[in-house]
Design a protein around this motif. Sequence first.
Motif, short mmCIF file in Angstrom:
data_model
loop_
_atom_site.label_atom_id
_atom_site.label_comp_id
_atom_site.label_asym_id
_atom_site.label_seq_id
_atom_site.Cartn_x
_atom_site.Cartn_y
_atom_site.Cartn_z
N PRO A 260 -8.34 7.76 10.06
CA PRO A 260 -7.10 8.43 9.65
C PRO A 260 -6.04 8.25 10.73
CG PRO A 260 -8.72 10.04 10.37
CD PRO A 260 -9.43 8.72 10.33
N GLU A 261 -4.79 8.19 10.31
CA GLU A 261 -3.70 7.95 11.26
C GLU A 261 -3.26 9.22 11.98
OE1 GLU A 261 -0.53 6.00 9.28
OE2 GLU A 261 -1.70 4.20 8.81
N GLU A 262 -3.65 10.38 11.46
CA GLU A 262 -3.27 11.66 12.07
C GLU A 262 -4.51 12.52 12.26
OE1 GLU A 262 -0.31 12.43 13.12
OE2 GLU A 262 0.74 10.69 12.28
N PRO A 263 -4.48 13.45 13.23
CA PRO A 263 -5.59 14.38 13.37
C PRO A 263 -5.71 15.28 12.14
CG PRO A 263 -4.21 14.38 15.34
CD PRO A 263 -3.47 13.63 14.28
N LEU A 264 -6.92 15.70 11.83
CA LEU A 264 -7.15 16.72 10.81
C LEU A 264 -7.20 18.06 11.52
CD1 LEU A 264 -7.89 17.75 7.99
CD2 LEU A 264 -10.29 17.22 8.51
N TYR A 265 -6.24 18.93 11.19
CA TYR A 265 -6.18 20.25 11.81
C TYR A 265 -6.88 21.27 10.92
CZ TYR A 265 -2.80 18.49 15.19
OH TYR A 265 -2.19 17.79 16.20
N ILE A 266 -7.82 22.01 11.50
CA ILE A 266 -8.52 23.08 10.79
C ILE A 266 -7.77 24.38 11.06
CG2 ILE A 266 -10.70 24.30 10.49
CD1 ILE A 266 -10.73 21.32 9.70
N GLN A 267 -7.24 24.98 10.01
CA GLN A 267 -6.43 26.17 10.19
C GLN A 267 -7.29 27.42 10.39
OE1 GLN A 267 -3.17 25.81 10.65
NE2 GLN A 267 -3.67 23.65 10.41
N PRO A 268 -6.89 28.31 11.29
CA PRO A 268 -7.66 29.53 11.54
C PRO A 268 -7.66 30.45 10.33
CG PRO A 268 -5.57 29.58 12.73
CD PRO A 268 -5.69 28.21 12.15
N LYS A 269 -8.69 31.29 10.24
CA LYS A 269 -8.82 32.21 9.12
C LYS A 269 -7.84 33.37 9.22
CE LYS A 269 -13.66 31.54 7.85
NZ LYS A 269 -14.98 32.23 7.73
N GLY A 270 -7.59 33.84 10.43
CA GLY A 270 -6.73 35.00 10.61
C GLY A 270 -7.24 35.86 11.74
N VAL A 271 -6.57 36.98 11.97
CA VAL A 271 -6.95 37.89 13.06
C VAL A 271 -8.04 38.84 12.56
CG1 VAL A 271 -6.17 39.68 14.65
CG2 VAL A 271 -4.66 37.77 14.09
N VAL A 272 -9.13 38.90 13.30
CA VAL A 272 -10.17 39.91 13.06
C VAL A 272 -9.81 41.10 13.95
CG1 VAL A 272 -12.62 40.46 13.20
CG2 VAL A 272 -11.89 38.15 12.53
N VAL A 273 -9.42 42.19 13.31
CA VAL A 273 -8.88 43.34 14.06
C VAL A 273 -10.02 44.25 14.52
CG1 VAL A 273 -7.33 45.31 14.01
CG2 VAL A 273 -6.74 43.23 12.74
N ARG A 274 -10.02 44.48 15.83
CA ARG A 274 -10.95 45.44 16.41
C ARG A 274 -10.16 46.45 17.24
NH1 ARG A 274 -13.45 40.32 17.00
NH2 ARG A 274 -15.30 40.06 15.69
N GLN A 275 -10.81 47.22 18.04
CA GLN A 275 -10.18 48.37 18.70
C GLN A 275 -9.08 47.98 19.68
OE1 GLN A 275 -13.06 51.05 20.40
NE2 GLN A 275 -11.50 52.25 21.49
N SER A 276 -9.15 46.78 20.27
CA SER A 276 -8.18 46.42 21.31
C SER A 276 -6.74 46.34 20.80
CB SER A 276 -8.56 45.08 21.96
OG SER A 276 -8.33 44.01 21.07
N SER A 277 -6.55 46.24 19.47
CA SER A 277 -5.19 46.24 18.94
C SER A 277 -5.06 47.16 17.73
CB SER A 277 -4.76 44.81 18.54
OG SER A 277 -5.54 44.35 17.44
N ASP A 278 -5.96 48.10 17.60
CA ASP A 278 -5.95 49.02 16.46
C ASP A 278 -5.00 50.17 16.76
OD1 ASP A 278 -6.46 50.30 14.12
OD2 ASP A 278 -8.50 50.91 14.61
N MET A 279 -3.71 49.92 16.51
CA MET A 279 -2.69 50.90 16.86
C MET A 279 -1.46 50.67 16.00
SD MET A 279 -1.05 49.19 20.32
CE MET A 279 0.16 50.47 20.49
#
Length: 401
Positions: A260-279
Amino acid sequence: MSNIILSPRVLILDTDLFHPLAVGIANYARQAGWSNSILFAQRGNASIASMVKSWGADAVIVGGTPRAGDYRRWPRGQVPMVLTHDRGGLQYGAADVVLGFRAAGEMGGQHLVDLGLRNLAYCWLGNWWPLNDQLEGFRAAAEAAAGTVHVLDWSWRAAKGVGRSYSAAIRRWLAEQVRPLPKPLGLMVESDWTALEAEAAFSEAGIRIPEDVAIVSCYNLAPLCEGAIVPLSSVDMDYHEQGYQAAAMLDRLIHGAPLPEEPLYIQPKGVVVRQSSDMVAVPHKGVAAAMNMIRRDFHDPDLSVGRLAGAIGVSTFALNWAFRRHLGRTPGDYLRQWRLKQASVLLATTNRAVKDIAAGCGFGTVDQFIRCMRVATGLTPRAWRKGHSKHGGRSYGVRQP
């Protein structure tokens, strides 16, 4: 007739057998019928070329980052090869299947912005292309919300001479960098490993998580995130999908497909929210109360802007004005996006019927759910689910509320 290898000896370099990347590779290999001929090896100081030769490999997936010496002795054209930590493989006769770090930065930044944070910081411990992409995505999310970004840049030169005190040096530096910044602060850290150092630093310095600093990191390696001092929110980079697609790419190359002429980018699923940002970090008490009410009662189809305003004791006009001022969107937008976020998780991780997900996430009817998904993603819920299945290829994002 082409020389097709029916059961190739596939060498997997520098990837632990139980890493999600390896699991994804194994899952594809099992379907393709060559799982019994996968070879896992750590190369140490050996070059990729010498490892391919010594193991008699027909194809190779490189889990680690190639070193300069590898490129000088590259087995160009000898065997099909896929790189998973570099995106310059084409010039060396290899394909690139890499993680989408820019999207990860956007997701991390958007998550912090959606908490109501506008004082934001990004911490990295090295200038490397994935981190440049990650920072670029983080900046984009912050700037779209008129946020202020502080870049905490650890210089590797500062690490010279610290020896066994390296961890202590990073912690002192992190505390010194974060202590004078305005609070509450939203901090994205390049990786789960660095985030562990940040949490230790802040704990020692009396900086509260998430009250003073909400933290989100990258990779979502569960043993690290869940075993942290404060369970760590992190962007799920979808290593499993990367492994699966790397093996699929290698299979195509084995069967004669062109690079392939370009890289294949695997997109992230999303943020898994835990206590460090639960606010919720919005200074307006009415907006914060409405946000918490939405998060608690989103499954109730009768929850409306009028009901939110009544519960808080303000007019719908005042609530709309306050939301626009502090979050840049209306309470109706926030409610709809929160419902879509919960629904997208259920679509991606369960086999529940679409009508049941619609009802459980507060959509009055299935048609309403379908319309909202089309507006947000351009897809129906069923099509979105297909795109988010383990092996469905491209991922489609739903904006975080």
